[in-house]
Scaffold this active site. Structure first.
Site: not given
Ligand code: GBH
Length: 474
Positions: A78, A122, A167, A296, A298, A373
């Site tokens: 991707r 993106h 996102e 996605n 995390y 992701e």
């Molecule tokens: C993704 O974003 C992206 O698509 C990618 O490009 C990036 O490199 C990857 O993840 C790693 O970061 O703390 O309130 O913002 C993930 C972004 C991170 C957004 C965690 C939400 C938690 C809420 N996300 N975040 S806040």
């Protein structure tokens, strides 16, 4: 010995990247600045003053990178297309040299038996469109649809899997709310307008793609939907959860999947905006049939009502900003989920991925699901022999892939998994300090070295099964 967890034979084993994070070559072949080029040059916005000017030079090294993926055993990849490489001013005719790069990349992938999945957006909006108002302006959605048609026409004969936006929550609320992402604006009303116009862009872009591509192609969107949990079942905590769920999830999946915003979202945000930017017909335009949904994931999000937060707890989601990414939610407190964390400070919780998948298999019945992701940053360093051992990342992947497998057992239609990320790259406001790659990049030489997790994951891809014990790699 416990059995390995076997996945369906057609399951896609991929890795994900995005254009600005890996390509570099920001001034080549007619490319103009995006909002991220500008943001990186704004003092204090990106750690260490890092930029994507060179990134990992994928623009020139894509052949080697594809060969590396094939060598590892990946079956899918991707990537995203850089809008200002294809349409430098965000309008008008396409630059063929820009499109040619993606044609070559796709041909190379196909020649190695790797299935491409293209993300159209993106986060790298052409700067000229931001100068004209950016996502808070309705016009940007129409511009996106035109751009989608250009890319769909150029690559639709050889790319089957399409993702409109990556996102949109981040684009709207980190870009225009907290300001920790480009373009760095901090205006909650503008952020909500941006969210609506991103939704509209998704709908109009989907329609534009359908108009130029073979019907067999699949169109999806990738959402960073949150698994929102509360510290207690007290009514005010449950209300905080409902509101954050609206602002994180329903604001996007509502219109996209059901053709409506969550009913309570308007009242929740009434002191910020009256939503008069939503025009007649918009919800129908946004609510286009999709073929798949990208998720996605995390880490989960843990909230309470501010009044129920212990002293010292505060919204940890603000990054370095004093501005919240959550419009009209100042009375919600954000908490750290208990447990071990990655280098980003994000708690490792595979149960959240299972919860997310099961939620969306009910929210979007009939849609194929892809994990577009998932991955972790660790402080990877080569050993004296040059090898990079990252057992923590293997453990992270093992836990999350087990959760994906469990979701399939529980009836979810998950068709593929894309590890974030193929290789270390430009981690947005964190610059190059955070390493998400399965492949290590030495930023002095740009040499690529697969970490032990890359070997481990490649073995998973080749066998279609996750070993029962998480040890492995080299
Ligand atoms: C993704 O974003 C992206 O698509 C990618 O490009 C990036 O490199 C990857 O993840 C790693 O970061 O703390 O309130 O913002 C993930 C972004 C991170 C957004 C965690 C939400 C938690 C809420 N996300 N975040 S806040």
């Amino acid at each position: 010995m416990p059995e390995p967890l076997t996945f369906p034979p057609a399951f896609l084993w991929g890795a994900a990247t995005s254009a600005y994070q890996i390509e570099g070559a920001v001034r080549e072949d007619g490319r103009t600045p995006s909002i991220w080029d500008t943001f990186c040059r704004t003092p204090g916005k990106v750690n260490g003053g890092d930029t994507g000017d060179i990134a990992v030079d994928h623009y020139h090294r894509y052949r080697d990178d594809v060969a590396l993926m094939a060598d590892l055993g990946l079956t899918a990849y991707r990537f995203s297309v850089s809008w200002p490489r294809v349409q430098p001013t965000g309008r008008g005719p396409a630059v063929q040299r820009g499109l040619d790069f993606y044609r070559r990349l796709v041909d190379e992938l196909l020649a190695h038996g790797i299935k491409p999945a293209v993300t159209l957006y993106h986060w790298d909006l052409p700067q000229e469109l931001e100068d004209a108002g950016g996502w808070p302006e309705r016009e940007t959605a129409y511009r996106f649809a035109e751009y989608a048609a250009i890319v769909g026409e150029a690559l639709g004969d050889r790319v089957e899997q399409w993702i409109t936006l990556n996102e949109p929550w981040c684009s709207a609320f980190l870009g225009y709310g907290s300001g920790v992402h480009a373009p760095g604006r901090t205006d909650p009303a503008a952020a909500l307008r941006a969210a609506h116009h991103l939704n509209l862009a998704h709908g109009l872009g989907t329609t534009a793609l359908r108009g130029v591509m073979p019907a067999r192609n699949s169109v999806a969107v990738s959402l960073n939907s949150s698994v929102v949990r509360t510290v207690s079942d007290a009514p005010e905590d449950l209300d905080a959860k409902r509101r954050i769920d609206n602002l994180a999830n329903g604001i996007f999946h509502g219109p996209m999947l059901h053709g409506a915003y969550p009913e309570t979202l308007f009242a929740d945000t009434a002191r910020v905006t009256d939503w008069s930017f939503v025009q007649q017909g918009d919800l129908g335009a946004i609510h286009q049939p999709l073929d798949a949904l990208g998720l996605n994931y995390y880490t989960p999000t843990l909230v309470s009502a501010a009044e129920n937060a212990p002293a010292g707890a505060r919204a940890d989601g603000h990054g370095e900003s004093n501005h919240s990414p959550w419009p009209a939610a100042d009375d919600v407190a954000f908490h750290q989920t208990p447990g071990d964390r990655t280098e980003m400070g994000w708690t490792i919780d595979p149960t959240g991925l299972h919860e997310l998948i099961m939620r969306y298999s009910h929210e979007a019945p009939g849609l194929a699901l892809y994990i577009t992701e998932n991955g972790a940053a660790y402080d990877d360093k080569p050993d004296p022999d040059g090898r990079v051992h990252d057992p923590e990342r293997i453990a992270y992947l093992h836990g999350h892939l087990s959760a994906v497998r469990q979701s399939i057992t529980d009836g979810a239609d998950v068709r593929g998994y894309y590890l974030w990320s193929l290789m270390d790259n430009f981690e947005w406001a964190y610059g190059y300090e955070k390493r998400f790659g399965a492949v290590y990049v030495d930023y002095a030489t740009l040499a690529r070295t697969p970490k032990s997790s890359a070997r481990w994951y490649g073995e998973v891809a080749r066998t279609g099964a996750v070993p029962s014990a998480e040890t492995g790699g080299e």
